[in-house]
Design a protein around this motif. Sequence first.
Motif, PDB file in Angstrom:
ATOM      1  N   THR A  94       4.224 -10.074 -11.494  1.00 34.68           N
ATOM      2  CA  THR A  94       4.698 -10.633 -10.772  1.00 34.68           C
ATOM      3  C   THR A  94       4.195 -11.768 -10.112  1.00 34.68           C
ATOM      4  O   THR A  94       3.416 -13.028 -10.904  1.00 34.68           O
ATOM      5  N   LEU A 125      -3.824 -13.748  -6.653  1.00 34.94           N
ATOM      6  CA  LEU A 125      -1.782 -13.702  -6.940  1.00 34.94           C
ATOM      7  C   LEU A 125      -1.043 -13.908  -5.024  1.00 34.94           C
ATOM      8  O   LEU A 125      -2.286 -13.374  -4.061  1.00 34.94           O
ATOM      9  N   PHE A 148       2.956 -10.439  -4.035  1.00 32.05           N
ATOM     10  CA  PHE A 148       1.413  -8.662  -4.499  1.00 32.05           C
ATOM     11  C   PHE A 148       2.070  -6.866  -3.628  1.00 32.05           C
ATOM     12  O   PHE A 148       2.513  -6.000  -4.090  1.00 32.05           O
ATOM     13  N   TYR A 169       5.024  -5.627  -4.820  1.00 27.45           N
ATOM     14  CA  TYR A 169       4.745  -5.898  -5.997  1.00 27.45           C
ATOM     15  C   TYR A 169       4.436  -4.304  -6.320  1.00 27.45           C
ATOM     16  O   TYR A 169       5.185  -3.250  -6.746  1.00 27.45           O
ATOM     17  N   LEU A 191      -4.124  -3.567  -0.969  1.00 30.02           N
ATOM     18  CA  LEU A 191      -5.075  -5.224  -0.708  1.00 30.02           C
ATOM     19  C   LEU A 191      -5.818  -5.952  -0.080  1.00 30.02           C
ATOM     20  O   LEU A 191      -6.774  -6.655   0.138  1.00 30.02           O
ATOM     21  N   CYS A 242      -6.588  -9.101  -2.220  1.00 25.39           N
ATOM     22  CA  CYS A 242      -5.763  -9.517  -3.208  1.00 25.39           C
ATOM     23  C   CYS A 242      -6.414 -10.295  -4.781  1.00 25.39           C
ATOM     24  O   CYS A 242      -5.557  -9.978  -5.700  1.00 25.39           O
ATOM     25  N   PRO A 294      -5.598  -9.459  -8.060  1.00 24.31           N
ATOM     26  CA  PRO A 294      -5.282  -9.224  -9.236  1.00 24.31           C
ATOM     27  C   PRO A 294      -5.699  -8.161  -9.916  1.00 24.31           C
ATOM     28  O   PRO A 294      -4.516  -6.824  -9.721  1.00 24.31           O
ATOM     29  N   SER A 320      -6.476  -4.771  -8.182  1.00 28.30           N
ATOM     30  CA  SER A 320      -5.594  -4.322  -7.104  1.00 28.30           C
ATOM     31  C   SER A 320      -4.353  -3.112  -7.978  1.00 28.30           C
ATOM     32  O   SER A 320      -4.468  -1.921  -7.866  1.00 28.30           O
ATOM     33  N   GLN A 321      -4.760  -3.406  -9.288  1.00 26.27           N
ATOM     34  CA  GLN A 321      -3.919  -3.189  -9.958  1.00 26.27           C
ATOM     35  C   GLN A 321      -4.486  -1.333 -10.575  1.00 26.27           C
ATOM     36  O   GLN A 321      -4.110  -0.127 -10.145  1.00 26.27           O
TER      37      GLN A 321
END
Length: 354
Positions: free
Chosen positions: A17, A211, A216, A219, A240, A245, A247, A250-251
């Motif tokens: 993203t 990000l 984010f 997304y 977040l 935040c 990357p 967070s995923q």
Amino acid sequence: MENPFKFGTIVEEEYFTDRIEEVAYIRHFVESANHLILISPRRFGKSSVVAKALSQSGRKNITVNLQQVTSVADMSAKLLREFFKVHPLERIRHLIAHFRIIPTLSTNPLTGSMDVSFQPGVDASILLEDVMELIEKTHSREDRIIIVLDEFQEILDLDPRLDKKLRAIMQKQEHVNYILLGSQESMMTDIFERKKSPFYHFGEMMRLGKLPREDFHRYLSERLKPQFSDQCNELANRILNYTACHPYYSQQLAANVWNVSVLQPEKEDALEAAINHIVISHSLDYERLWANFKRTNKWILQSLAKNSALQTKEYPTSTIYSALKRMQKDGYVIYSDHYEIEDPFFKEWILRGI
Ligand SMILES: Nc1ncnc2c1ncn2[C@@H]1O[C@H](COP(=O)(O)OP(=O)(O)O)[C@@H](O)[C@H]1O
Ligand SMILES: [Mg+2]
């Protein structure tokens, strides 16, 4: 429905993203004759953003991660192996015949790709020179190739004079552009900004941040929607806030939240359950890590976890500062506009133990 989040590998297509400006900027470099140096803490998305820019540009490229390289000979073998993915052996066989040391080539029956090895004990800098010359000769001014060297700071560890040798080789190349990535800020700036370093001012330096929150958030919340309907916005916010935040984390957290809601629908708070699951599954690693930290480091990490000031009568400020720098170098602490613990789940583990 499959888990819509992905972490731990290069992310592409629908898992990638934002980074629109960064991709455009890297593409501009890829299309010029200049070299690019990209720095950020690990797992911020360097490899992903470069892979995206390269696939958009359509330029021939090869990537070698120096963290996965064990010697200069191994680096040469890996460069050559990657090169065979771009240029089939049949077309460059006559050039290999000029090598001063002939590599052993075999086709890997499982992957279909070419395995490359050199006899042990040979002069590794000759190997590197020959491979690099082959790459240069196969290309032209109109058809430059891009070599991505990931975790570039590792050259300092691989061989004491490798930086000098490599720079001398690159000096003669006119058909190769380099993208050099690194996640150890201090080593990278030392390589590229110290006047006596062979790589002093080698290329344009770019830093990758986290990000942007808004993108984010969109997304995450779009992807959480099928499972969480109207709660998805708030949940994305909480994720977040928790990961600041980052990357990768967070995923990772979003993927775990998703799993909880699918596999343990009885859990009232999927986020809390997901955090708990991640902390517990890593606790053995965290214990090991913690046991090896010095007392000063433990105190610093606890203070960062609690957001309390890094001041105490117990340690001089200079001691605290150099320990902090050291932990930043080792990746436990990152600095964006303030110092923070890199891994929010390690931070949680520390807080639970205080
Ligand atoms: N643009 C992005 N969009 C979504 N997730 C991302 C993005 N960039 C990075 N990530 C997440 O961070 C992880 C690490 O990315 P990676 O490119 O391997 O970072 P680095 O090379 O800096 O260590 C990915 O697996 C993914 O979960
Ligand atoms: Mg990477």
